[in-house]
Write a protein that holds these residues in place. Structure first.
Motif, PDB file in Angstrom:
ATOM      1  N   PHE A   1      27.778  51.555  57.735  1.00 39.66           N
ATOM      2  CA  PHE A   1      28.418  50.239  57.803  1.00 39.66           C
ATOM      3  C   PHE A   1      29.039  49.941  59.166  1.00 39.66           C
ATOM      4  O   PHE A   1      29.294  50.830  59.954  1.00 39.66           O
ATOM      5  CB  PHE A   1      29.473  50.120  56.702  1.00 39.66           C
ATOM      6  N   ASP A   2      29.286  48.632  59.425  1.00 40.67           N
ATOM      7  CA  ASP A   2      29.788  48.186  60.732  1.00 40.67           C
ATOM      8  C   ASP A   2      31.263  48.517  60.929  1.00 40.67           C
ATOM      9  O   ASP A   2      31.718  48.709  62.050  1.00 40.67           O
ATOM     10  CB  ASP A   2      29.648  46.657  60.857  1.00 40.67           C
ATOM     11  N   ARG A   3      31.989  48.519  59.815  1.00 40.06           N
ATOM     12  CA  ARG A   3      33.440  48.728  59.898  1.00 40.06           C
ATOM     13  C   ARG A   3      33.885  49.383  58.592  1.00 40.06           C
ATOM     14  O   ARG A   3      33.415  48.978  57.519  1.00 40.06           O
ATOM     15  CB  ARG A   3      34.111  47.366  60.048  1.00 40.06           C
ATOM     16  N   VAL A   4      34.753  50.366  58.697  1.00 37.80           N
ATOM     17  CA  VAL A   4      35.232  51.045  57.488  1.00 37.80           C
ATOM     18  C   VAL A   4      36.761  51.110  57.522  1.00 37.80           C
ATOM     19  O   VAL A   4      37.361  51.467  58.542  1.00 37.80           O
ATOM     20  CB  VAL A   4      34.603  52.459  57.336  1.00 37.80           C
ATOM     21  N   ILE A   5      37.342  50.727  56.391  1.00 38.56           N
ATOM     22  CA  ILE A   5      38.807  50.694  56.261  1.00 38.56           C
ATOM     23  C   ILE A   5      39.226  51.778  55.275  1.00 38.56           C
ATOM     24  O   ILE A   5      38.641  51.889  54.194  1.00 38.56           O
ATOM     25  CB  ILE A   5      39.259  49.296  55.777  1.00 38.56           C
ATOM     26  N   LEU A   6      40.228  52.556  55.663  1.00 39.05           N
ATOM     27  CA  LEU A   6      40.734  53.642  54.806  1.00 39.05           C
ATOM     28  C   LEU A   6      42.122  53.282  54.291  1.00 39.05           C
ATOM     29  O   LEU A   6      43.015  52.939  55.084  1.00 39.05           O
ATOM     30  CB  LEU A   6      40.810  54.936  55.628  1.00 39.05           C
ATOM     31  N   PHE A   7      42.280  53.365  52.960  1.00 42.63           N
ATOM     32  CA  PHE A   7      43.606  53.185  52.364  1.00 42.63           C
ATOM     33  C   PHE A   7      44.139  54.531  51.907  1.00 42.63           C
ATOM     34  O   PHE A   7      43.385  55.396  51.442  1.00 42.63           O
ATOM     35  CB  PHE A   7      43.541  52.234  51.158  1.00 42.63           C
ATOM     36  N   HIS A   8      45.462  54.676  52.062  1.00 38.83           N
ATOM     37  CA  HIS A   8      46.111  55.880  51.544  1.00 38.83           C
ATOM     38  C   HIS A   8      47.489  55.478  51.063  1.00 38.83           C
ATOM     39  O   HIS A   8      48.262  54.895  51.827  1.00 38.83           O
ATOM     40  CB  HIS A   8      46.194  56.950  52.646  1.00 38.83           C
ATOM     41  N   ASP A   9      47.763  55.724  49.774  1.00 41.87           N
ATOM     42  CA  ASP A   9      49.086  55.401  49.228  1.00 41.87           C
ATOM     43  C   ASP A   9      49.473  53.941  49.446  1.00 41.87           C
ATOM     44  O   ASP A   9      50.627  53.660  49.792  1.00 41.87           O
ATOM     45  CB  ASP A   9      50.135  56.279  49.930  1.00 41.87           C
ATOM     46  N   GLY A  10      48.517  53.027  49.266  1.00 47.89           N
ATOM     47  CA  GLY A  10      48.816  51.605  49.396  1.00 47.89           C
ATOM     48  C   GLY A  10      48.956  51.102  50.824  1.00 47.89           C
ATOM     49  O   GLY A  10      49.368  49.963  51.040  1.00 47.89           O
ATOM     50  N   ARG A  11      48.600  51.955  51.783  1.00 52.18           N
ATOM     51  CA  ARG A  11      48.671  51.549  53.194  1.00 52.18           C
ATOM     52  C   ARG A  11      47.308  51.642  53.830  1.00 52.18           C
ATOM     53  O   ARG A  11      46.559  52.582  53.544  1.00 52.18           O
ATOM     54  CB  ARG A  11      49.539  52.543  53.980  1.00 52.18           C
ATOM     55  N   LEU A  12      47.050  50.704  54.748  1.00 53.08           N
ATOM     56  CA  LEU A  12      45.844  50.819  55.549  1.00 53.08           C
ATOM     57  C   LEU A  12      46.144  51.869  56.616  1.00 53.08           C
ATOM     58  O   LEU A  12      47.071  51.705  57.401  1.00 53.08           O
ATOM     59  CB  LEU A  12      45.530  49.458  56.174  1.00 53.08           C
ATOM     60  N   VAL A  13      45.368  52.958  56.631  1.00 52.26           N
ATOM     61  CA  VAL A  13      45.670  54.019  57.605  1.00 52.26           C
ATOM     62  C   VAL A  13      44.575  54.217  58.647  1.00 52.26           C
ATOM     63  O   VAL A  13      44.800  54.905  59.639  1.00 52.26           O
ATOM     64  CB  VAL A  13      46.021  55.367  56.923  1.00 52.26           C
ATOM     65  N   ALA A  14      43.398  53.634  58.444  1.00 47.84           N
ATOM     66  CA  ALA A  14      42.366  53.675  59.489  1.00 47.84           C
ATOM     67  C   ALA A  14      41.488  52.450  59.314  1.00 47.84           C
ATOM     68  O   ALA A  14      41.259  51.983  58.203  1.00 47.84           O
ATOM     69  CB  ALA A  14      41.522  54.942  59.400  1.00 47.84           C
ATOM     70  N   ASP A  15      41.025  51.914  60.435  1.00 47.97           N
ATOM     71  CA  ASP A  15      40.206  50.696  60.404  1.00 47.97           C
ATOM     72  C   ASP A  15      39.369  50.703  61.682  1.00 47.97           C
ATOM     73  O   ASP A  15      39.912  50.544  62.773  1.00 47.97           O
ATOM     74  CB  ASP A  15      41.141  49.477  60.365  1.00 47.97           C
ATOM     75  N   GLY A  16      38.080  50.946  61.551  1.00 57.58           N
ATOM     76  CA  GLY A  16      37.249  51.014  62.742  1.00 57.58           C
ATOM     77  C   GLY A  16      35.838  51.449  62.426  1.00 57.58           C
ATOM     78  O   GLY A  16      35.367  51.241  61.306  1.00 57.58           O
ATOM     79  N   PRO A  17      35.157  52.089  63.398  1.00 51.51           N
ATOM     80  CA  PRO A  17      33.793  52.559  63.156  1.00 51.51           C
ATOM     81  C   PRO A  17      33.767  53.559  61.994  1.00 51.51           C
ATOM     82  O   PRO A  17      34.741  54.298  61.791  1.00 51.51           O
ATOM     83  CB  PRO A  17      33.415  53.251  64.465  1.00 51.51           C
TER      84      PRO A  17
END
Ligand SMILES: Nc1ncnc2c1ncn2[C@@H]1O[C@H](COP(=O)(O)OP(=O)(O)O)[C@@H](O)[C@H]1O
Ligand SMILES: [Mg+2]
Length: 226
Positions: A196-212
């Motif tokens: 995918f072009d962009r991947v977002i990681l959630f942890h404990d209700g927070r966005l903790v990574a957003d990028g390649p």
């Protein structure tokens, strides 16, 4: 596609399950990853108005998901974690036609569009089958066809390959990879998300990574501790 979160958060009672988020989603293929309970489904449901933000706003192509709820649903289709829950009619062909009947189209136009979408997803041979007799992969394709037949430009899929065996998983993955629509996919299926072009990681209700994809997947391994 232009989806915007402006200070959007979600709280249930005392508990904030999604911390305030400000971001914009424009890429064609976006993956959402994270451990169970991290807030992925809540995030996706904010986009189609199934969950209302406790603070802030979410807009889809300029439409507010709360103020313009039904117009938002026409822009962004949603495939639930268990697609059986969104199949309404007993026969495949009827289920796909159902959404079009709700749009008030004439019978011959409904027939034409239903046939076209069955053809598009390679499921024309299933048209007269009973939905509850289909395999998991076939059910997933019928759910996708039933949503895309009304022409939303965005498709959001919540763990679409989760309960599938390897063969059905490949079938659904390849279908998702081939979609011309903008897609937002929540998944634990890292080989799918990796493309995918962009991947977002959630942890404990927070966005903790957003990028390649490679970076967010690396961060996912770090938060999972494995
Ligand atoms: N309707 C609700 N009421 C109370 N808590 C909820 C509700 N929906 C989700 N939650 C809680 O919010 C958190 C995030 O849930 P969810 O977005 O479904 O996570 P994920 O999809 O990443 O597994 C979980 O702790 C879940 O129990
Ligand atoms: Mg979920």
């Amino acid at each position: 596609m232009d989806i915007r979160f402006s200070g959007a958060s979600v709280r249930y009672g005392e508990r904030t399950v999604l911390q305030p988020l400000t971001l914009s989603l424009t890429e064609r293929r976006i993956g959402i990853i994270g451990l169970n309970g991290s807030g992925k489904t809540t995030f996706a449901r904010l986009i189609n108005g199934l969950v209302k933000p406790t603070t802030g706003t979410v807009t889809v192509n300029g439409l507010d998901t709360v103020e313009d709820a039904s117009a938002t649903l026409a822009e962004a289709g949603f495939i639930f974690q268990n697609p059986q829950h969104q199949i309404i009619m007993p026969i495949v062909h009827e289920d796909i036609a159902f959404g079009l009947k709700n749009c008030g189209l004439k019978a011959d136009e409904i027939e034409r569009r239903t046939a076209a979408v069955l053809e598009r997803f390679g499921i024309a041979h299933l048209a007269k089958r009973r939905v509850h007799e289909l395999s998991g992969g076939e059910t997933q394709l019928v759910a996708i066809a039933s949503v895309l037949v009304t022409g939303p430009g965005i498709l959001i899929l919540d763990e679409p390959t989760n309960q599938l065996d390897l063969k059905n998983r490949r079938l659904v993955e390849n279908t998702i990879a081939g979609l011309g629509e903008h897609t937002i996919v929540i998944s634990h299926d890292l080989p799918l998300i990796e493309r995918f072009d962009r991947v977002i990681l959630f942890h404990d209700g927070r966005l903790v990574a957003d990028g390649p994809a490679s970076e967010s997947i690396r961060a996912y391994h770090a938060v999972a501790g494995c």
